[in-house]
Design an enzyme around this catalytic site. Structure first.
Site, PDB file in Angstrom:
ATOM      1  N   ARG A 229       0.865  -1.187   0.000  1.00 29.64           N
ATOM      2  CA  ARG A 229       0.000   0.000   0.000  1.00 29.64           C
ATOM      3  C   ARG A 229       0.895   1.229   0.000  1.00 29.64           C
ATOM      4  O   ARG A 229       1.502   1.576   1.018  1.00 29.64           O
ATOM      5  CB  ARG A 229      -0.934  -0.013   1.203  1.00 29.64           C
ATOM      6  CG  ARG A 229      -1.968  -1.129   1.167  1.00 29.64           C
ATOM      7  CD  ARG A 229      -2.843  -1.046  -0.053  1.00 29.64           C
ATOM      8  NE  ARG A 229      -3.955  -1.985  -0.024  1.00 29.64           N
ATOM      9  CZ  ARG A 229      -4.839  -2.126  -1.014  1.00 29.64           C
ATOM     10  NH1 ARG A 229      -4.700  -1.397  -2.127  1.00 29.64           N
ATOM     11  NH2 ARG A 229      -5.823  -2.984  -0.920  1.00 29.64           N
TER      12      ARG A 229
ATOM     13  N   GLU B  40      -9.370 -12.120  -6.296  1.00 29.82           N
ATOM     14  CA  GLU B  40      -8.207 -11.989  -5.430  1.00 29.82           C
ATOM     15  C   GLU B  40      -7.770 -13.304  -4.793  1.00 29.82           C
ATOM     16  O   GLU B  40      -6.604 -13.443  -4.414  1.00 29.82           O
ATOM     17  CB  GLU B  40      -8.471 -10.948  -4.334  1.00 29.82           C
ATOM     18  CG  GLU B  40      -8.651  -9.533  -4.888  1.00 29.82           C
ATOM     19  CD  GLU B  40      -8.572  -8.460  -3.820  1.00 29.82           C
ATOM     20  OE1 GLU B  40      -8.538  -8.805  -2.618  1.00 29.82           O
ATOM     21  OE2 GLU B  40      -8.524  -7.273  -4.189  1.00 29.82           O
TER      22      GLU B  40
ATOM     23  N   GLU C  63      -1.140  -6.012  -7.424  1.00 36.15           N
ATOM     24  CA  GLU C  63      -1.732  -7.330  -7.213  1.00 36.15           C
ATOM     25  C   GLU C  63      -0.890  -8.465  -7.784  1.00 36.15           C
ATOM     26  O   GLU C  63      -1.141  -9.636  -7.491  1.00 36.15           O
ATOM     27  CB  GLU C  63      -3.147  -7.362  -7.794  1.00 36.15           C
ATOM     28  CG  GLU C  63      -4.108  -6.440  -7.043  1.00 36.15           C
ATOM     29  CD  GLU C  63      -5.516  -6.491  -7.591  1.00 36.15           C
ATOM     30  OE1 GLU C  63      -5.707  -7.072  -8.689  1.00 36.15           O
ATOM     31  OE2 GLU C  63      -6.432  -5.970  -6.938  1.00 36.15           O
TER      32      GLU C  63
ATOM     33  N   GLU D 182     -14.879  -9.984  -6.157  1.00 34.12           N
ATOM     34  CA  GLU D 182     -13.576  -9.711  -5.557  1.00 34.12           C
ATOM     35  C   GLU D 182     -12.977 -10.967  -4.918  1.00 34.12           C
ATOM     36  O   GLU D 182     -11.763 -11.193  -5.005  1.00 34.12           O
ATOM     37  CB  GLU D 182     -13.696  -8.595  -4.518  1.00 34.12           C
ATOM     38  CG  GLU D 182     -14.045  -7.233  -5.085  1.00 34.12           C
ATOM     39  CD  GLU D 182     -12.968  -6.699  -6.033  1.00 34.12           C
ATOM     40  OE1 GLU D 182     -11.786  -7.092  -5.882  1.00 34.12           O
ATOM     41  OE2 GLU D 182     -13.310  -5.892  -6.912  1.00 34.12           O
TER      42      GLU D 182
ATOM     43  N   ALA E 288     -10.918  -7.293  -0.865  1.00 31.26           N
ATOM     44  CA  ALA E 288     -11.764  -6.102  -0.929  1.00 31.26           C
ATOM     45  C   ALA E 288     -11.639  -5.468  -2.306  1.00 31.26           C
ATOM     46  O   ALA E 288     -10.706  -5.757  -3.056  1.00 31.26           O
ATOM     47  CB  ALA E 288     -11.369  -5.105   0.160  1.00 31.26           C
TER      48      ALA E 288
END
Length: 208
Positions: A68, A101, A148, A97, A80
């Site tokens: 992040r 993910e 990601e 999601e 999320a």
């Protein structure tokens, strides 16, 4: 007194948008205060998000670890994502999601809690779902890009996560709120008493 958040909107004398980004923007409103004065309030305009606390049969939570940039850390998080389409059904977004993910699907979905992440400076609202009855999803895996591409995955016992939260070792908002809400729900009326997955969400109205 009933302890419950209530809708209210103060008069806005003027409004401008000094910045527009790909997904969010910044708005400046001149707001009339209770004493008649006005004050400028800057805040991020956000489409809203969903998050998923996916709980497996061994009482472990599915986590991802992602870089992040604003906080310069890799954070352990629950899956999320943004509500990319106005009026999008949040359950459908959450299912998407979880598939993208983690390549996982779930049979049982409940609303765990709804939160404003930073109401003093952003209008983002997040609906956190509880997903149970997990299994591997069918079909091709989602093609990741940007941050990601470096995701890590883990399944961690609930008790271990609670300890990490209280020790100041886990910081992601949705993970912290989701795990502690799960523990609170278990200690109260139980997980089956949680709101249904299609429960109304006044902060982000949607079509069922």
């Amino acid at each position: 007194m009933t302890i419950k958040d209530t809708p209210e909107e103060w008069e806005i004398r003027s409004s401008e948008t000094p910045f527009r980004g790909a997904k969010t923007s910044v708005r400046t409103d001149e707001v009339v205060m209770p004493d008649g004065s006005t004050a400028r309030r800057d805040y991020q305009v956000h489409p809203g998000s969903v998050a998923i606390l996916a709980l497996d049969d061994d009482d472990r939570v599915l986590l991802i670890k992602q870089y992040r940039h604003p906080v310069r850390q890799k954070l352990w998080e629950i899956p999320a994502g943004l509500l990319d389409v106005p009026g999008e059904n949040p359950l459908h977004a959450a299912q998407r999601e979880l598939y993208e993910e983690a390549h996982v699907k779930a049979e049982d979905w409940r609303v765990l809690t709804d939160v404003y992440t930073t109401p003093g400076g952003c209008d983002e609202s997040v609906r956190i779902f509880l997903a149970r009855g997990l299994s591997e999803a069918q079909g091709e895996r989602f093609t990741a890009e940007h941050e990601e591409t470096d995701l890590q995955h883990a399944r961690v016992p609930v008790d271990e996560l609670v300890q990490g939260v209280l020790a100041g070792e886990l910081h992601n908002n949705c993970l912290v709120v989701g795990v502690l809400s799960l523990v609170a729900a278990r200690g109260g009326a139980g997980l089956d008493a949680l709101r249904p997955a299609e429960a109304p969400w006044p902060a982000r109205p949607f079509e069922a």
